[in-house]
Design a protein around this motif. Sequence first.
Motif, PDB file in Angstrom:
ATOM      1  N   SER A 276       2.713   8.201  12.441  1.00 45.27           N
ATOM      2  CA  SER A 276       2.808   8.333  10.983  1.00 45.27           C
ATOM      3  C   SER A 276       2.110   7.129  10.360  1.00 45.27           C
ATOM      4  O   SER A 276       2.011   6.067  10.963  1.00 45.27           O
ATOM      5  CB  SER A 276       4.270   8.376  10.555  1.00 45.27           C
ATOM      6  OG  SER A 276       4.699   7.074  10.208  1.00 45.27           O
ATOM      7  N   ARG A 277       1.607   7.312   9.136  1.00 45.14           N
ATOM      8  CA  ARG A 277       0.854   6.240   8.464  1.00 45.14           C
ATOM      9  C   ARG A 277       1.816   5.280   7.781  1.00 45.14           C
ATOM     10  O   ARG A 277       1.387   4.241   7.266  1.00 45.14           O
ATOM     11  CB  ARG A 277      -0.097   6.846   7.442  1.00 45.14           C
ATOM     12  CG  ARG A 277      -0.934   7.934   8.027  1.00 45.14           C
ATOM     13  CD  ARG A 277      -2.330   7.638   8.196  1.00 45.14           C
ATOM     14  NE  ARG A 277      -2.918   6.871   7.110  1.00 45.14           N
ATOM     15  CZ  ARG A 277      -4.170   7.039   6.777  1.00 45.14           C
ATOM     16  NH1 ARG A 277      -4.856   7.990   7.356  1.00 45.14           N
ATOM     17  NH2 ARG A 277      -4.720   6.287   5.872  1.00 45.14           N
ATOM     18  N   ALA A 278       3.079   5.650   7.738  1.00 45.82           N
ATOM     19  CA  ALA A 278       4.082   4.761   7.134  1.00 45.82           C
ATOM     20  C   ALA A 278       5.143   4.501   8.195  1.00 45.82           C
ATOM     21  O   ALA A 278       5.797   5.421   8.675  1.00 45.82           O
ATOM     22  CB  ALA A 278       4.703   5.434   5.911  1.00 45.82           C
ATOM     23  N   VAL A 279       5.268   3.241   8.573  1.00 47.45           N
ATOM     24  CA  VAL A 279       6.252   2.834   9.577  1.00 47.45           C
ATOM     25  C   VAL A 279       7.310   1.997   8.861  1.00 47.45           C
ATOM     26  O   VAL A 279       6.966   1.071   8.109  1.00 47.45           O
ATOM     27  CB  VAL A 279       5.571   2.039  10.711  1.00 47.45           C
ATOM     28  CG1 VAL A 279       6.600   1.423  11.659  1.00 47.45           C
ATOM     29  CG2 VAL A 279       4.606   2.939  11.471  1.00 47.45           C
ATOM     30  N   THR A 280       8.565   2.317   9.068  1.00 43.52           N
ATOM     31  CA  THR A 280       9.636   1.605   8.363  1.00 43.52           C
ATOM     32  C   THR A 280      10.160   0.452   9.215  1.00 43.52           C
ATOM     33  O   THR A 280      10.096   0.493  10.441  1.00 43.52           O
ATOM     34  CB  THR A 280      10.810   2.562   8.051  1.00 43.52           C
ATOM     35  OG1 THR A 280      11.256   3.156   9.276  1.00 43.52           O
ATOM     36  CG2 THR A 280      10.379   3.639   7.072  1.00 43.52           C
ATOM     37  N   TYR A 281      10.661  -0.580   8.524  1.00 49.52           N
ATOM     38  CA  TYR A 281      11.315  -1.685   9.228  1.00 49.52           C
ATOM     39  C   TYR A 281      12.565  -2.105   8.478  1.00 49.52           C
ATOM     40  O   TYR A 281      12.658  -1.927   7.256  1.00 49.52           O
ATOM     41  CB  TYR A 281      10.368  -2.877   9.437  1.00 49.52           C
ATOM     42  CG  TYR A 281      10.031  -3.690   8.210  1.00 49.52           C
ATOM     43  CD1 TYR A 281      10.727  -4.875   7.920  1.00 49.52           C
ATOM     44  CD2 TYR A 281       9.006  -3.312   7.356  1.00 49.52           C
ATOM     45  CE1 TYR A 281      10.407  -5.637   6.808  1.00 49.52           C
ATOM     46  CE2 TYR A 281       8.677  -4.072   6.245  1.00 49.52           C
ATOM     47  CZ  TYR A 281       9.379  -5.235   5.972  1.00 49.52           C
ATOM     48  OH  TYR A 281       9.054  -5.991   4.874  1.00 49.52           O
TER      49      TYR A 281
ATOM     50  N   ILE B 271      -5.624  -1.920   9.945  1.00 47.78           N
ATOM     51  CA  ILE B 271      -5.508  -0.515  10.420  1.00 47.78           C
ATOM     52  C   ILE B 271      -4.992   0.378   9.294  1.00 47.78           C
ATOM     53  O   ILE B 271      -4.382  -0.096   8.339  1.00 47.78           O
ATOM     54  CB  ILE B 271      -4.554  -0.429  11.647  1.00 47.78           C
ATOM     55  CG1 ILE B 271      -3.207  -1.090  11.338  1.00 47.78           C
ATOM     56  CG2 ILE B 271      -5.224  -1.069  12.875  1.00 47.78           C
ATOM     57  CD1 ILE B 271      -2.193  -1.040  12.479  1.00 47.78           C
ATOM     58  N   PRO B 272      -5.226   1.684   9.403  1.00 46.56           N
ATOM     59  CA  PRO B 272      -4.734   2.619   8.376  1.00 46.56           C
ATOM     60  C   PRO B 272      -3.256   2.935   8.570  1.00 46.56           C
ATOM     61  O   PRO B 272      -2.873   4.058   8.927  1.00 46.56           O
ATOM     62  CB  PRO B 272      -5.613   3.859   8.594  1.00 46.56           C
ATOM     63  CG  PRO B 272      -6.052   3.794   9.993  1.00 46.56           C
ATOM     64  CD  PRO B 272      -6.047   2.341  10.402  1.00 46.56           C
ATOM     65  N   LEU B 273      -2.431   1.925   8.355  1.00 43.03           N
ATOM     66  CA  LEU B 273      -0.978   2.086   8.572  1.00 43.03           C
ATOM     67  C   LEU B 273      -0.272   1.123   7.629  1.00 43.03           C
ATOM     68  O   LEU B 273      -0.727  -0.009   7.438  1.00 43.03           O
ATOM     69  CB  LEU B 273      -0.658   1.760  10.043  1.00 43.03           C
ATOM     70  CG  LEU B 273       0.761   1.942  10.567  1.00 43.03           C
ATOM     71  CD1 LEU B 273       0.720   2.350  12.038  1.00 43.03           C
ATOM     72  CD2 LEU B 273       1.549   0.656  10.399  1.00 43.03           C
ATOM     73  N   ASN B 274       0.802   1.606   7.002  1.00 42.96           N
ATOM     74  CA  ASN B 274       1.554   0.747   6.088  1.00 42.96           C
ATOM     75  C   ASN B 274       2.992   0.596   6.549  1.00 42.96           C
ATOM     76  O   ASN B 274       3.555   1.511   7.151  1.00 42.96           O
ATOM     77  CB  ASN B 274       1.533   1.340   4.683  1.00 42.96           C
ATOM     78  CG  ASN B 274       0.125   1.344   4.105  1.00 42.96           C
ATOM     79  OD1 ASN B 274      -0.554   0.314   4.106  1.00 42.96           O
ATOM     80  ND2 ASN B 274      -0.324   2.502   3.672  1.00 42.96           N
ATOM     81  N   PHE B 275       3.579  -0.565   6.264  1.00 37.91           N
ATOM     82  CA  PHE B 275       4.965  -0.833   6.614  1.00 37.91           C
ATOM     83  C   PHE B 275       5.833  -0.739   5.372  1.00 37.91           C
ATOM     84  O   PHE B 275       5.466  -1.233   4.307  1.00 37.91           O
ATOM     85  CB  PHE B 275       5.094  -2.228   7.248  1.00 37.91           C
ATOM     86  CG  PHE B 275       4.463  -2.316   8.607  1.00 37.91           C
ATOM     87  CD1 PHE B 275       3.256  -2.968   8.798  1.00 37.91           C
ATOM     88  CD2 PHE B 275       5.076  -1.721   9.706  1.00 37.91           C
ATOM     89  CE1 PHE B 275       2.670  -3.052  10.059  1.00 37.91           C
ATOM     90  CE2 PHE B 275       4.504  -1.794  10.967  1.00 37.91           C
ATOM     91  CZ  PHE B 275       3.298  -2.460  11.145  1.00 37.91           C
ATOM     92  N   ILE B 276       6.975  -0.083   5.514  1.00 42.58           N
ATOM     93  CA  ILE B 276       7.897   0.070   4.400  1.00 42.58           C
ATOM     94  C   ILE B 276       9.243  -0.519   4.798  1.00 42.58           C
ATOM     95  O   ILE B 276       9.798  -0.153   5.854  1.00 42.58           O
ATOM     96  CB  ILE B 276       8.045   1.562   4.030  1.00 42.58           C
ATOM     97  CG1 ILE B 276       6.697   2.110   3.555  1.00 42.58           C
ATOM     98  CG2 ILE B 276       9.118   1.744   2.972  1.00 42.58           C
ATOM     99  CD1 ILE B 276       6.634   3.606   3.492  1.00 42.58           C
TER     100      ILE B 276
ATOM    101  N   ALA C 296       7.374  -9.922   6.421  1.00 39.75           N
ATOM    102  CA  ALA C 296       6.413  -9.134   5.639  1.00 39.75           C
ATOM    103  C   ALA C 296       4.983  -9.622   5.909  1.00 39.75           C
ATOM    104  O   ALA C 296       4.067  -8.810   6.078  1.00 39.75           O
ATOM    105  CB  ALA C 296       6.741  -9.234   4.152  1.00 39.75           C
ATOM    106  N   LYS C 297       4.802 -10.935   6.014  1.00 38.11           N
ATOM    107  CA  LYS C 297       3.460 -11.488   6.251  1.00 38.11           C
ATOM    108  C   LYS C 297       2.961 -11.128   7.649  1.00 38.11           C
ATOM    109  O   LYS C 297       1.806 -10.733   7.820  1.00 38.11           O
ATOM    110  CB  LYS C 297       3.493 -13.011   6.079  1.00 38.11           C
ATOM    111  CG  LYS C 297       2.122 -13.653   6.256  1.00 38.11           C
ATOM    112  CD  LYS C 297       2.122 -15.124   5.883  1.00 38.11           C
ATOM    113  CE  LYS C 297       0.723 -15.719   6.067  1.00 38.11           C
ATOM    114  NZ  LYS C 297       0.700 -17.161   5.746  1.00 38.11           N
ATOM    115  N   ALA C 298       3.837 -11.234   8.649  1.00 37.99           N
ATOM    116  CA  ALA C 298       3.431 -10.912  10.025  1.00 37.99           C
ATOM    117  C   ALA C 298       3.021  -9.444  10.130  1.00 37.99           C
ATOM    118  O   ALA C 298       2.010  -9.112  10.741  1.00 37.99           O
ATOM    119  CB  ALA C 298       4.579 -11.227  10.984  1.00 37.99           C
ATOM    120  N   LEU C 299       3.790  -8.560   9.483  1.00 33.97           N
ATOM    121  CA  LEU C 299       3.453  -7.132   9.509  1.00 33.97           C
ATOM    122  C   LEU C 299       2.154  -6.872   8.759  1.00 33.97           C
ATOM    123  O   LEU C 299       1.297  -6.108   9.214  1.00 33.97           O
ATOM    124  CB  LEU C 299       4.594  -6.308   8.902  1.00 33.97           C
ATOM    125  CG  LEU C 299       5.875  -6.236   9.745  1.00 33.97           C
ATOM    126  CD1 LEU C 299       7.019  -5.664   8.914  1.00 33.97           C
ATOM    127  CD2 LEU C 299       5.640  -5.421  11.015  1.00 33.97           C
TER     128      LEU C 299
END
Length: 170
Positions: free
Chosen positions: A12-17, A46-51, A36-39
């Motif tokens: 998935s393009r959105a990975v949760t943490y 890359i085409p991926l976002n962290f939520i 947040a900075k490390a992620l």
Amino acid sequence: YSLIPNSPKWYSRAVTYRIMSYTPDLPKLVVDQIVAKALRMWSEQIPLNFIRVRWGTADIMIDFASRDHGDNYPFDGPGNTLAHAFPPGPGLGGDAHFDNDEYWTDGTNTGVNFLRAATHEFGHSLGLDHSSVPGAVMYPTYEKGNPKDFRLTEDDIEGIQKLYGKRNDS
Ligand SMILES: CC(C)C[C@H](CS(C)(=N)=N)C(=O)N[C@H]1Cc2cn(c3ccccc23)CCCCCCNC1=O
Ligand SMILES: [Ca+2]
Ligand SMILES: [Zn+2]
Ligand SMILES: [Zn+2]
């Protein structure tokens, strides 16, 4: 760089943490900002976002723990292994654990720099294994280095883009 065998990755393009626990060594807000900075250092490439999520189960569950903490990989007290993280997948997959018996620091040159360690762990959480390039974030051993100029090396970037492709923010 090296990928983990049969290249597990997030589809998935959105990975949760979710940050489940904190270290007494740093203010909570600082831990939040460093995570947040490390992620972001990885997701910039890359085409991926962290939520970030505040409750329930996230893909990447982040914990500070010591000794036996419920997975088959008990920590070992001060020094030695500093942290570990699991390759992409369900359940424990993607989760990152930091040894609470380390002295986690930010920007000073004592203790273990949390940004450096977290960036390494999230590389594993994304599917990277270790690099043989000294100085690479994914090098197996922790190097103090100068916190000022900490960034992903070409090798780290090549590896993550091999797995997820380039981010083309046109
Ligand atoms: C790169 C990290 C952020 C994460 C990795 C663990 S992991 C799973 N995420 N790849 C880590 O902790 N590596 C050890 C490897 C290591 C070095 N030594 C060890 C002595 C005993 C056990 C381990 C080690 C020699 C003595 C120095 C011990 C302190 C520094 N420890 C390390 O560099
Ligand atoms: Ca340890
Ligand atoms: Zn663990
Ligand atoms: Zn590692």
